[in-house]
Scaffold this motif. Structure first.
Motif, PDB file in Angstrom:
ATOM      1  N   LYS A 181      -7.810   2.342   3.571  1.00 27.84           N
ATOM      2  CA  LYS A 181      -8.873   2.144   2.577  1.00 27.84           C
ATOM      3  C   LYS A 181      -8.648   0.874   1.749  1.00 27.84           C
ATOM      4  CE  LYS A 181      -9.630   7.139   2.073  1.00 27.84           C
ATOM      5  NZ  LYS A 181      -9.542   8.289   1.146  1.00 27.84           N
ATOM      6  N   ASN A 182      -7.555   0.172   2.033  1.00 26.90           N
ATOM      7  CA  ASN A 182      -7.159  -1.038   1.289  1.00 26.90           C
ATOM      8  C   ASN A 182      -7.061  -0.784  -0.215  1.00 26.90           C
ATOM      9  OD1 ASN A 182      -6.197  -3.669   1.271  1.00 26.90           O
ATOM     10  ND2 ASN A 182      -8.220  -4.567   0.988  1.00 26.90           N
ATOM     11  N   VAL A 183      -6.469   0.347  -0.570  1.00 27.38           N
ATOM     12  CA  VAL A 183      -6.174   0.641  -1.980  1.00 27.38           C
ATOM     13  C   VAL A 183      -4.769   0.101  -2.243  1.00 27.38           C
ATOM     14  CG1 VAL A 183      -5.942   2.434  -3.738  1.00 27.38           C
ATOM     15  CG2 VAL A 183      -7.646   2.673  -1.913  1.00 27.38           C
ATOM     16  N   GLY A 184      -4.704  -1.197  -2.514  1.00 34.25           N
ATOM     17  CA  GLY A 184      -3.408  -1.870  -2.555  1.00 34.25           C
ATOM     18  C   GLY A 184      -3.076  -2.512  -3.875  1.00 34.25           C
ATOM     19  N   ARG A 190       2.104  -4.432  10.407  1.00 35.05           N
ATOM     20  CA  ARG A 190       2.645  -3.255   9.721  1.00 35.05           C
ATOM     21  C   ARG A 190       4.118  -3.056  10.064  1.00 35.05           C
ATOM     22  NH1 ARG A 190      -1.071   1.794   8.987  1.00 35.05           N
ATOM     23  NH2 ARG A 190       0.269   1.820   7.132  1.00 35.05           N
ATOM     24  N   PHE A 191       4.929  -3.999   9.622  1.00 33.57           N
ATOM     25  CA  PHE A 191       6.375  -3.867   9.793  1.00 33.57           C
ATOM     26  C   PHE A 191       6.970  -2.948   8.731  1.00 33.57           C
ATOM     27  CE2 PHE A 191       5.358  -8.367  10.994  1.00 33.57           C
ATOM     28  CZ  PHE A 191       5.341  -8.136  12.357  1.00 33.57           C
ATOM     29  N   SER A 192       6.271  -2.810   7.603  1.00 34.21           N
ATOM     30  CA  SER A 192       6.729  -1.966   6.505  1.00 34.21           C
ATOM     31  C   SER A 192       5.505  -1.592   5.678  1.00 34.21           C
ATOM     32  CB  SER A 192       7.758  -2.718   5.642  1.00 34.21           C
ATOM     33  OG  SER A 192       7.133  -3.690   4.822  1.00 34.21           O
ATOM     34  N   TRP A 220       0.842  -1.182   0.000  1.00 37.16           N
ATOM     35  CA  TRP A 220       0.000   0.000   0.000  1.00 37.16           C
ATOM     36  C   TRP A 220       0.883   1.239   0.000  1.00 37.16           C
ATOM     37  CZ3 TRP A 220      -0.343  -4.346   2.769  1.00 37.16           C
ATOM     38  CH2 TRP A 220      -1.510  -5.122   2.628  1.00 37.16           C
ATOM     39  N   SER A 221       0.528   2.204  -0.818  1.00 38.23           N
ATOM     40  CA  SER A 221       1.228   3.487  -0.815  1.00 38.23           C
ATOM     41  C   SER A 221       1.091   4.146   0.556  1.00 38.23           C
ATOM     42  CB  SER A 221       0.635   4.393  -1.899  1.00 38.23           C
ATOM     43  OG  SER A 221       1.103   5.717  -1.746  1.00 38.23           O
ATOM     44  N   ASN A 222       2.076   4.966   0.890  1.00 39.60           N
ATOM     45  CA  ASN A 222       2.008   5.730   2.138  1.00 39.60           C
ATOM     46  C   ASN A 222       1.157   6.988   2.002  1.00 39.60           C
ATOM     47  OD1 ASN A 222       3.631   4.058   3.812  1.00 39.60           O
ATOM     48  ND2 ASN A 222       5.453   4.805   2.745  1.00 39.60           N
TER      49      ASN A 222
END
Length: 267
Positions: A223-226, A252-254, A214-216
């Protein structure tokens, strides 16, 4: 059962500070492929050679704080190979292969990190060069042994592999040439010996649940825009041993999520 995980760390020091080792200890993979270590040997020594009882093997980039891949394993390999013989990309630390050979079989686990072309045309051209060089390497590897390649491919293969596929058709990661390269690599009726996208074998129609990056920007994770950029690619015989998969979106490690597949395989 052999549990194999893969994760783009976006920096091993950063991921470790967010609880990576505890997650490994809880999840207990037999082997974990990592990408974007963003460290050198001196940074890893004494801190990250082992995580939760798994021994790490690495291919570091020459450039500090850049790329780098590794594999953590519960089982001692019979051999360790770094790089795939192309100086431009071997200098960037994009390939490590652990071999678990016995008199009865030849088996490899590979961690690979494909270049991203999102920063501009120069890096997109480097990505195309990587794809051109890597394809024959994979064909040669398959001619010699069974293997599972885990890694961040920086390619979403099909429209179901990203949220906004229509608006991304001219963007790196979903370009027609990149998608065609992956199609050519994978098993089809016309190419029965092609590699198998293991996640898609187990989850052929998953959409939102499939995303691993997912973009930052723009609350993409919330929004789960992945995008699905992280893969297990296996030779057909090993792919048939895949029994279950899990994408750990909640971890969420990265900016990537770990993906794990259970294989009915003994090392």
């Amino acid at each position: 059962m052999f549990k194999l995980s893969s994760l783009n760390l976006n920096g091993i020091r950063s991921a470790a500070s967010k609880g990576l080792e505890q997650w490994i200890a809880t999840t207990r993979p037999d082997c974990m492929c990592v990408q974007e270590v963003k460290a050198q040997a001196a940074d890893v020594q004494g801190r990250f050679e082992q995580l939760a009882g798994l021994q790490g093997y690495f291919h570091f980039a020459q450039k500090k704080g850049y790329a780098g891949v590794g594999i953590y394993t519960r089982h001692a390999p019979s051999d360790v190979l770094t790089g795939f013989g192309v100086p431009e990309f071997d200098a960037e630390g994009r390939y490590v292969e652990l071999r678990f050979d016995t008199p009865a079989r030849k088996l490899s686990i590979v961690s690979a990190y494909f270049p991203s072309g999102s920063s501009g045309e120069e890096r997109q051209q480097a990505k195309f060069r990587f794809l051109e060089a890597f394809y024959p390497h994979l064909l040669q590897l398959q001619a010699e042994r069974e293997f599972i390649l885990c890694g961040d491919l920086n390619i979403a293969h099909q429209p179901i592999d990203l949220k906004n596929w229509r608006s991304n058709q001219k963007n790196s990661g979903f370009l027609p040439e990149e998608r065609a390269w992956l199609t050519k690599l994978l098993r089809t009726n016309d190419n029965p010996r092609g590699l198998v996208d293991v996640y898609r074998r187990l989850q052929p129609s998953a959409t939102d649940a499939a995303y691993t990056w997912w973009s930052n920007r723009g609350q993409a994770w919330a929004k789960n825009v992945g995008w699905r950029l992280d893969y297990h690619l296996a030779t057909p015989a090993l792919a048939e041993l895949a029994r279950a998969e899990h994408v750990y979106k909640e971890q969420r490690f990265s900016d990537h999520a770990p993906i794990t597949v259970d294989y009915a395989l003994a090392l």
